[in-house]
Design a protein around this motif. Structure first.
Motif, PDB file in Angstrom:
ATOM      1  N   VAL A  91      11.123 -35.369  31.159  1.00 33.98           N
ATOM      2  CA  VAL A  91      11.442 -35.877  29.817  1.00 33.98           C
ATOM      3  C   VAL A  91      12.498 -36.971  29.887  1.00 33.98           C
ATOM      4  CG1 VAL A  91      12.328 -35.262  27.538  1.00 33.98           C
ATOM      5  CG2 VAL A  91      10.811 -33.681  28.763  1.00 33.98           C
ATOM      6  N   PHE A  92      13.519 -36.767  30.713  1.00 33.88           N
ATOM      7  CA  PHE A  92      14.620 -37.731  30.806  1.00 33.88           C
ATOM      8  C   PHE A  92      14.126 -39.096  31.279  1.00 33.88           C
ATOM      9  CE2 PHE A  92      18.062 -39.541  33.528  1.00 33.88           C
ATOM     10  CZ  PHE A  92      18.933 -39.891  32.503  1.00 33.88           C
ATOM     11  N   PHE A  93      13.372 -39.120  32.367  1.00 37.20           N
ATOM     12  CA  PHE A  93      12.913 -40.401  32.900  1.00 37.20           C
ATOM     13  C   PHE A  93      11.879 -41.055  31.982  1.00 37.20           C
ATOM     14  CE2 PHE A  93      14.492 -38.559  36.958  1.00 37.20           C
ATOM     15  CZ  PHE A  93      15.357 -39.589  37.306  1.00 37.20           C
ATOM     16  N   MET A  94      11.029 -40.239  31.345  1.00 33.68           N
ATOM     17  CA  MET A  94      10.059 -40.812  30.407  1.00 33.68           C
ATOM     18  C   MET A  94      10.754 -41.482  29.222  1.00 33.68           C
ATOM     19  SD  MET A  94       7.155 -40.223  31.768  1.00 33.68           S
ATOM     20  CE  MET A  94       8.085 -40.395  33.270  1.00 33.68           C
ATOM     21  N   LEU A  95      11.810 -40.847  28.728  1.00 34.22           N
ATOM     22  CA  LEU A  95      12.536 -41.411  27.591  1.00 34.22           C
ATOM     23  C   LEU A  95      13.249 -42.705  27.964  1.00 34.22           C
ATOM     24  CD1 LEU A  95      14.054 -38.228  25.885  1.00 34.22           C
ATOM     25  CD2 LEU A  95      12.308 -39.756  24.950  1.00 34.22           C
ATOM     26  N   ILE A  96      13.759 -42.786  29.189  1.00 34.88           N
ATOM     27  CA  ILE A  96      14.394 -44.033  29.634  1.00 34.88           C
ATOM     28  C   ILE A  96      13.395 -45.176  29.561  1.00 34.88           C
ATOM     29  CG2 ILE A  96      15.351 -45.264  31.624  1.00 34.88           C
ATOM     30  CD1 ILE A  96      16.672 -42.710  32.509  1.00 34.88           C
ATOM     31  N   GLY A  97      12.203 -44.949  30.110  1.00 36.39           N
ATOM     32  CA  GLY A  97      11.179 -45.989  30.086  1.00 36.39           C
ATOM     33  C   GLY A  97      10.787 -46.374  28.672  1.00 36.39           C
ATOM     34  N   ARG A  98      10.655 -45.391  27.793  1.00 34.26           N
ATOM     35  CA  ARG A  98      10.235 -45.690  26.424  1.00 34.26           C
ATOM     36  C   ARG A  98      11.307 -46.464  25.664  1.00 34.26           C
ATOM     37  NH1 ARG A  98       6.343 -41.663  23.385  1.00 34.26           N
ATOM     38  NH2 ARG A  98       5.217 -42.404  25.215  1.00 34.26           N
ATOM     39  N   ILE A  99      12.562 -46.101  25.871  1.00 31.86           N
ATOM     40  CA  ILE A  99      13.642 -46.795  25.161  1.00 31.86           C
ATOM     41  C   ILE A  99      13.763 -48.236  25.644  1.00 31.86           C
ATOM     42  CG2 ILE A  99      16.162 -46.916  24.957  1.00 31.86           C
ATOM     43  CD1 ILE A  99      16.169 -43.882  24.690  1.00 31.86           C
ATOM     44  N   LEU A 100      13.692 -48.436  26.958  1.00 37.83           N
ATOM     45  CA  LEU A 100      13.796 -49.799  27.482  1.00 37.83           C
ATOM     46  C   LEU A 100      12.653 -50.669  26.978  1.00 37.83           C
ATOM     47  CD1 LEU A 100      14.929 -49.206  31.182  1.00 37.83           C
ATOM     48  CD2 LEU A 100      16.286 -50.098  29.289  1.00 37.83           C
TER      49      LEU A 100
END
Length: 812
Positions: free
Chosen positions: A281-290
């Protein structure tokens, strides 16, 4: 008969850097292109703000066209001003202005020192990326109108449109940021608390502590499951409702399976995989926010209210009354000043009009109108002021009806990204492997079915594919935006790469809205006569007069006596003892009206015809090289609202196989795009005006070209600065490279999955192996996608530098 065409070496303006036609506008050794730029310098110099020029070379905005004194009179109306306020109390007022002229650090520095120019201004905060300024001022010392006029006086006129009055800007959605913060906090702490279990065999902590840490991990995993992962749940559910298995479906499956498996293992006294679940979840959210961050700061879904002014001048009892557009009624008489937009359909009751309808119709030639004729909303008055009697309200005008056409409201969904299609196949393969594994262990050792199947679903999550696409797409979007191509979203990158047919509008797209080719025919003008002609032409603001001034060179500081401007005919006046006429054939006494390509301006000296100037729009620099590149890979078409006078030259430019269609109305352009799509073509449309809006939206990828990316543009998938058109082929190549980078990253992730599946199918996947493979896969994918994208970005920069042309034009 002499034919001449020439250019002059010009001095750059100290303030804005544009060419100076008059080198006599100086202060000390500083030369300015106009009195407006000189005035801004004097203001800054008076208030000791000339550090503005030290931060950047020639940072100013050209001031040849300055706002009239009463332009912001409508802000004195408290009813209007109140709707622009963000906050107001007894001592201060907060207001947010959009200022499209912001472009460098000098702008930021000057705006933040605005209080030195106006003591009533308390604080200015600049949002550089959105080109907005938040101004806090004391309304007891100054007014909103005064603030707007101060900004305008120094070259930063605020853009206030009807959209500001009707629609409040949406607040920034910070939910993803909060979700990322929660996921990051929980992931970090779960990793820390899991270390004793990772190395339990080496004699770690007492089992009671291990048990406590496991329950703490369970508690920390709950906010991630219930809150942080909500974005993936919504996307997956939306896909399933429409019968489509998008990439978020297997990710959500992996999250739930990992949590349930971990919950069961904690209940049995084992470690679980909460670190892997929260890490996903953490890494997926980083990609989505960027990726989402790159979409902010530019509006792609603009309507006519962003183009219209907030208020107009209504004449009531011989008085000018600022009136907001929603309050404008049929039967009102409004005054349209020079270079202002016509906001509603109306009949001319005083004055004559020269209307530029290029934004609405695509026709480049201004249209002359006189008393009693109808003019339509969306045109721009180019010559003086006039009064019109409104016959339709703003919401019922011609421009509004164009914008509200059905084809702009109802649009079929464009094709789904290859990432979702790849994810679908990947998911079915993973489920197939899980089913085979379950069958194998059902025969040999049924007790291993649960650990083996759940381990497969955990380790084979397509998170690496989503990471690769999110980071690569986001970085490619940022690279393109650095080169002034702003795409709506990641899907636009893929659609641009998949295009198989490219369609261009002509006026304002292939031809520039500024710049022209001037050729003189007739008796040769002496240098002295050219000076006389330039001095007279410089008195007029007509676009053709400006082109003649640029052709003749720097006008000498000669007095022009008895200057007269006859709308629709020409100008005349006495210059240094000579009577000069510039205008049409009847006005100058020309008896033979030779048909010439482009606009024609005759010149007569002392009532004797000397010759004529032909002024034609020029094609943008670098088009020839661009078309040579595109012809090798794409069929090309041109749709123009103009007549076919330039067909031969345009055919040579576009190639013999290109399709050229002239006198195209908006419906014709739309129908042509549809016909190409019915043939199975993936169409890219490059246009600029509202007349292109239907075609742009219907196209698989619509790019709106603009001279200024902050000005009004029709709804589109992308907005590109006009200067970057020669780099279009390189942009397409970068979009194609985007897909290759994602596939390479995904291929690498498959190696991690194969390694993990080796343990998973045997049912022996340990928390330590999962803890190593999941972050290692994610981090390596991020590094690879970033590195490859940056490499492609540097290649684009190199190509763009080579392809950006000098000031050579293909004559139109």
């Amino acid at each position: 008969m002499a034919v001449s065409s020439h250019t002059n070496t010009l001095t750059s303006c100290y303030h804005c850097g544009e060419d100076c036609f008059d080198t006599d506008i100086t202060i000390q050794d500083k030369v300015f292109c106009c009195q407006g730029c000189k005035m801004v310098y004097e203001i800054l110099n008076q208030y000791d703000l000339c550090e503005y020029y030290d931060l950047n070379s020639k940072p100013g905005i050209n001031q040849r066209i300055t706002a009239r004194n009463d332009k912001f009179a409508f802000l004195d109306d408290e009813k209007i001003a109140q709707q622009l306020y963000l906050f107001k109390d007894d001592t201060q007022t907060h207001v947010n202005f959009y200022i499209p002229q912001i472009h460098c650090s000098s702008c930021l520095w000057l705006l933040e020192n605005l209080h030195k120019l106006e003591p009533g201004i308390l604080r200015v905060t600049v949002n550089f990326s959105k080109k907005e300024v938040l101004i806090v001022f004391s309304h007891t010392q100054t007014s909103l109108r005064r603030v707007a006029e101060i900004l305008t006086a120094i070259g930063y006129e605020p853009y206030i449109s009807l959209q500001d009055l009707q629609h409040k800007k949406p607040r920034t959605n910070r939910q993803l940021v909060y979700q990322l913060g929660v996921a990051g906090f929980c992931f970090g702490n779960i990793m820390l608390l899991s270390f004793p279990d990772y190395f339990a065999g080496a004699g770690g902590l007492d089992e009671s502590f291990n048990r406590l840490f496991r329950y703490m991990n369970l508690v920390l995993a709950l906010p991630v499951l219930l809150y942080s992962a909500q974005a993936f749940y919504k996307s997956a559910w939306g896909g399933l409702k429409h019968g489509f298995l998008n990439i978020d479906v297997p990710i959500v499956l992996a999250i739930f399976v990992t949590f349930i498996r971990s919950l069961a293992e904690v209940w049995q006294g084992q470690a679980g995989y909460f670190d892997s679940m929260t890490g996903i979840v953490f890494f997926m959210l980083i990609g989505r926010i960027l990726q989402d961050k790159t979409y902010q700061g530019l509006s792609f879904d603009r309507d006519y209210t962003a183009y219209f002014p907030i208020a107009v001048t209504v004449l009531k009892e011989d008085k000018e009354v600022p009136t907001t557009l929603p309050d404008l009624k049929t039967g009102d008489t409004i005054r349209i000043h020079h270079n202002e937009l016509v906001p509603a359909d109306g009949i001319i009751v005083r004055g004559k009009a020269l209307i530029d309808y290029s934004f609405v119709t695509g026709e480049s030639a201004p249209v002359h109108k006189s008393i009693g004729e109808i003019i339509y909303a969306g045109g721009r008055q180019l010559d003086g002021s006039l009064e019109i009697l409104t016959i339709k309200e703003v919401a019922q005008s011609y421009l509004t009806s164009l914008w509200n056409r059905d084809e702009l409201k109802h649009k079929e969904e464009k094709e789904v990204s290859f990432v979702h299609l790849l994810s679908r196949y990947f998911t079915w393969i993973v489920l197939f492997i899980a089913a085979i594994t379950a069958c194998y262990w059902a025969i040999h050792e049924p007790g291993r079915i649960w650990p083996a199947v759940t381990a497969i679903l955990i380790i084979a999550c397509p998170c690496a594919l989503l990471l690769a696409s999110s980071f690569t797409n986001g970085h490619i979007l940022r690279i393109l935006s650095r080169h002034q191509l702003y795409l709506r979203n990641a899907q636009a990158i893929e659609n641009m790469a998949n295009a198989t047919h490219i369609v261009f509008d002509k006026t304002g797209t292939l031809t520039g809205k500024t710049g022209s080719s001037v050729v003189y025919y007739g008796t040769s003008l002496t240098p002295g006569q050219e000076v006389l002609v330039a001095a007279l032409a410089a008195q007029s603001t007509h676009p053709l007069s400006k082109a003649i001034v640029a052709y003749c060179g720097n006008p000498a500081p000669l007095a022009v006596h008895d200057f007269q401007n006859f709308t629709g005919k020409g100008v005349c006046g006495w210059v240094d003892g000579y009577f000069i006429r510039l205008g049409n054939a009847d006005f100058t006494g020309a008896h033979k009206k030779n048909e010439q390509e482009g606009s024609v301006v005759y010149v007569a000296i002392n009532e004797k015809l000397a010759g004529l100037f032909t002024i034609r729009n020029t094609y943008r620099s670098g088009l020839r090289q661009l078309m040579q590149q595109l012809q090798t890979q794409y069929p090309l078409s041109v749709l123009s609202g103009d007549n076919n006078h330039t067909a031969n030259k345009l055919q040579k430019l576009m190639g013999s196989k290109a399709t050229l269609l002239f006198e195209q109305k908006p419906a014709d352009k739309l129908a042509y795009i549809i016909s190409l799509q019915q043939q199975g073509k993936k169409v890219m449309m490059i246009g600029d005006g509202l007349n292109d809006a239907g075609a742009l939206k219907q196209s698989d990828i619509g790019i709106s070209l603009t001279e200024d990316s902050n000005n009004f543009t029709p709804a589109s998938d992308g907005i590109m600065d006009a200067k970057q058109l020669p780099v279009l082929f390189s942009f397409i190549q970068l979009c194609k490279a985007n897909k290759r980078i994602i596939l390479v990253s995904f291929a690498l992730s498959v190696l991690y999955n194969i390694t993990g599946l080796y343990f998973a199918v045997q049912g022996i996947l340990s928390p330590l192996v999962a803890a190593i493979l999941m972050p290692a896969s994610s981090i390596s994918i991020i590094l690879i996608s970033f590195g490859c994208s940056e490499w492609q970005g540097k290649k684009l920069s190199s190509k763009a530098f080579q392809q950006m042309p000098d000031k050579c034009h293909v004559p139109g």
